[in-house]
Enzyme design. Sequence first.
Site, short mmCIF file in Angstrom:
data_model
loop_
_atom_site.label_atom_id
_atom_site.label_comp_id
_atom_site.label_asym_id
_atom_site.label_seq_id
_atom_site.Cartn_x
_atom_site.Cartn_y
_atom_site.Cartn_z
N ASP A 69 -0.01 5.72 -1.14
CA ASP A 69 -0.91 6.85 -0.86
C ASP A 69 -2.38 6.51 -0.60
OD1 ASP A 69 1.40 7.73 -2.06
OD2 ASP A 69 0.41 8.71 -3.72
N ASP A 120 -1.94 12.92 -9.82
CA ASP A 120 -2.56 13.03 -8.50
C ASP A 120 -3.66 14.09 -8.44
OD1 ASP A 120 -0.51 11.22 -8.01
OD2 ASP A 120 0.79 12.71 -7.07
N SER A 154 -2.39 7.83 -8.13
CA SER A 154 -3.24 8.45 -7.12
C SER A 154 -4.31 9.38 -7.68
CB SER A 154 -2.37 9.23 -6.14
OG SER A 154 -1.73 8.31 -5.30
N MET A 182 0.85 -1.19 0.00
CA MET A 182 0.00 0.00 0.00
C MET A 182 0.88 1.24 0.00
SD MET A 182 -2.01 1.25 3.46
CE MET A 182 -3.63 0.56 3.22
N GLU A 234 3.96 16.34 -5.43
CA GLU A 234 3.01 15.24 -5.57
C GLU A 234 1.81 15.45 -4.63
OE1 GLU A 234 5.47 11.42 -6.92
OE2 GLU A 234 5.70 11.78 -4.77
C1 FRU Z 1 3.24 9.55 -4.29
C2 FRU Z 1 3.17 8.91 -5.66
C3 FRU Z 1 2.18 9.65 -6.51
C4 FRU Z 1 1.77 8.62 -7.52
C5 FRU Z 1 1.79 7.36 -6.69
C6 FRU Z 1 2.20 6.14 -7.46
O1 FRU Z 1 3.55 8.70 -3.26
O2 FRU Z 1 4.46 8.90 -6.24
O3 FRU Z 1 2.67 10.85 -7.07
O4 FRU Z 1 0.50 8.90 -8.04
O5 FRU Z 1 2.68 7.58 -5.63
O6 FRU Z 1 1.99 4.98 -6.69
#
Ligand code: FRU
Length: 496
Positions: free
Chosen positions: A39, A166, A99, A37, A221
């Site tokens: 984000d 994201d 994400s 797991m 992010e």
């Molecule tokens: C942040 C990230 C996001 C991306 C996701 C990929 O932790 O790098 O920017 O969407 O994790 O798992």
Amino acid sequence: MVNHSLIFARAYEQEAGSRISPSTRPLFHLTPWTGWMNDPNGFSYYRGQYHLFYQYNPYDTEWDAMHWGHAVSRDLLHWTYLPAALAPDEAYDSYGCFSGSAIELNDGRQLLLYTGVRKEGGDKGKEFQTQCVAVGDGLNYTKYGHNPVLDASCLPEGYSPYDFRDPRIWREEDGSFRCVVGARKADKLGALLLFASPDGFKWRSEGVLAENDGHFGRMWECPDFFPLDGRHVLFVSPQDMLPEGFEYHNGNGTVCQIGTFDRESRRFIPSHHQAIDYGIDFYAPQTILTPDGRRVMIGWMQNWDTCKVTGYEERPWFGQMSVPREISIKNGRLYQQPIRELQLYRGRRVSYDDVLVDGPLSLDGIEGRSAEILLHVCPKDASDPFIKFTMRFAEDEQYHSILSFRPHESLLKLDRKFSGSRRAYIHQRRCQVSDRNGEIDLHIILDRFSIEVFINDGEQVMTATILTHAKAKGISFECDGKAIMNIAKYSLFSED
Ligand code: FRU
């Protein structure tokens, strides 16, 4: 309609998840049903329940082929796993469903807005990142036929199509939709792009909400953007941070900016910034508004800089979410409190008042790995404060972790060097706390494999995970000098 990759993932997680003993998991911090797991995604309240999705690789305890895992809860503390919501199975998201966020549509369906990633030229190719939509009923989601809804053609001149991810969606009072998406400018620094939509499917650009001038790392992010206590708050998780005093550390960090949203220019104007968490393991938080009006935040209780290491072989899952935290603005700063529902699950209380600590000390009944501890420490003699006060936890003959406070420097230190790690990644972090003449108030949440320390009424928080086996339940104290301590310890969920 579900497709083959998702059907396969759902069958796999059910079988593999049923083989994981609850005794290997924390009691109330969410872990993946099985596998990996990262984000929190799509944190939302929908049809009478809280929904929390998460970046998920069901097949391994390492990051790979991102799915969206899914869990629901009525109190944000007891979670029920639902089948995975998204699998990477379309050309535009074949490298992963990264994400994103969730929102309810007018017709009662739930919309997921996520980053679809594809690679060109095989595994070594670059990641093309686009924003995509899936719509569902809280259990099953169908990807939109016209995905992606935002792609490279929506980017300003010079922005990178490989770092565009994201999306965080919300609704304005007039019912229209907005989203903010992390992006990377030609100068390689992060920026947040704002988009508007009448329905969640058709989007148009509203410009740049905020940009990194180089102060906060490089790429930004996982943004979140919301009103709070009369101000506007922007959360970002920057990569490649340089340290700044005790405020920001190297690597992946979290930044909270408080300011105003200028609706004319569609620009966020910050007037204050701070770290969101001052510990070791915290990243990519998302917030929701609860039905009773509280702004609650959950973060990934890990950090990229400390998780790409071995040493987790013994656990069939990897990654935890933080305890849900109620957030507010006080004295111009972000404050956090563990969600108040946690108090409903307090068990036995053991407390001691006005205890003199002037050497090593253990107290009857003060022990445990799933517990809430309220600790107040002050110098016995205000004109001659102690040098260092120490609390050890998750302690047995071999292991212990330490929280120590040095009033002369106003430094609180978290040290998990002796928590069972066999790797030389970050194990210690210090936090500069406000100077209260040698006094400190700590509200500590332990849940088997983590500690979250809410400092001085939630003015700052330090979070860290630990590997120590759950039988190491000892808690003890020590002082170099003379301190007076008041302590109350509650067992949680009838443990310990
Ligand atoms: C942040 C990230 C996001 C991306 C996701 C990929 O932790 O790098 O920017 O969407 O994790 O798992």
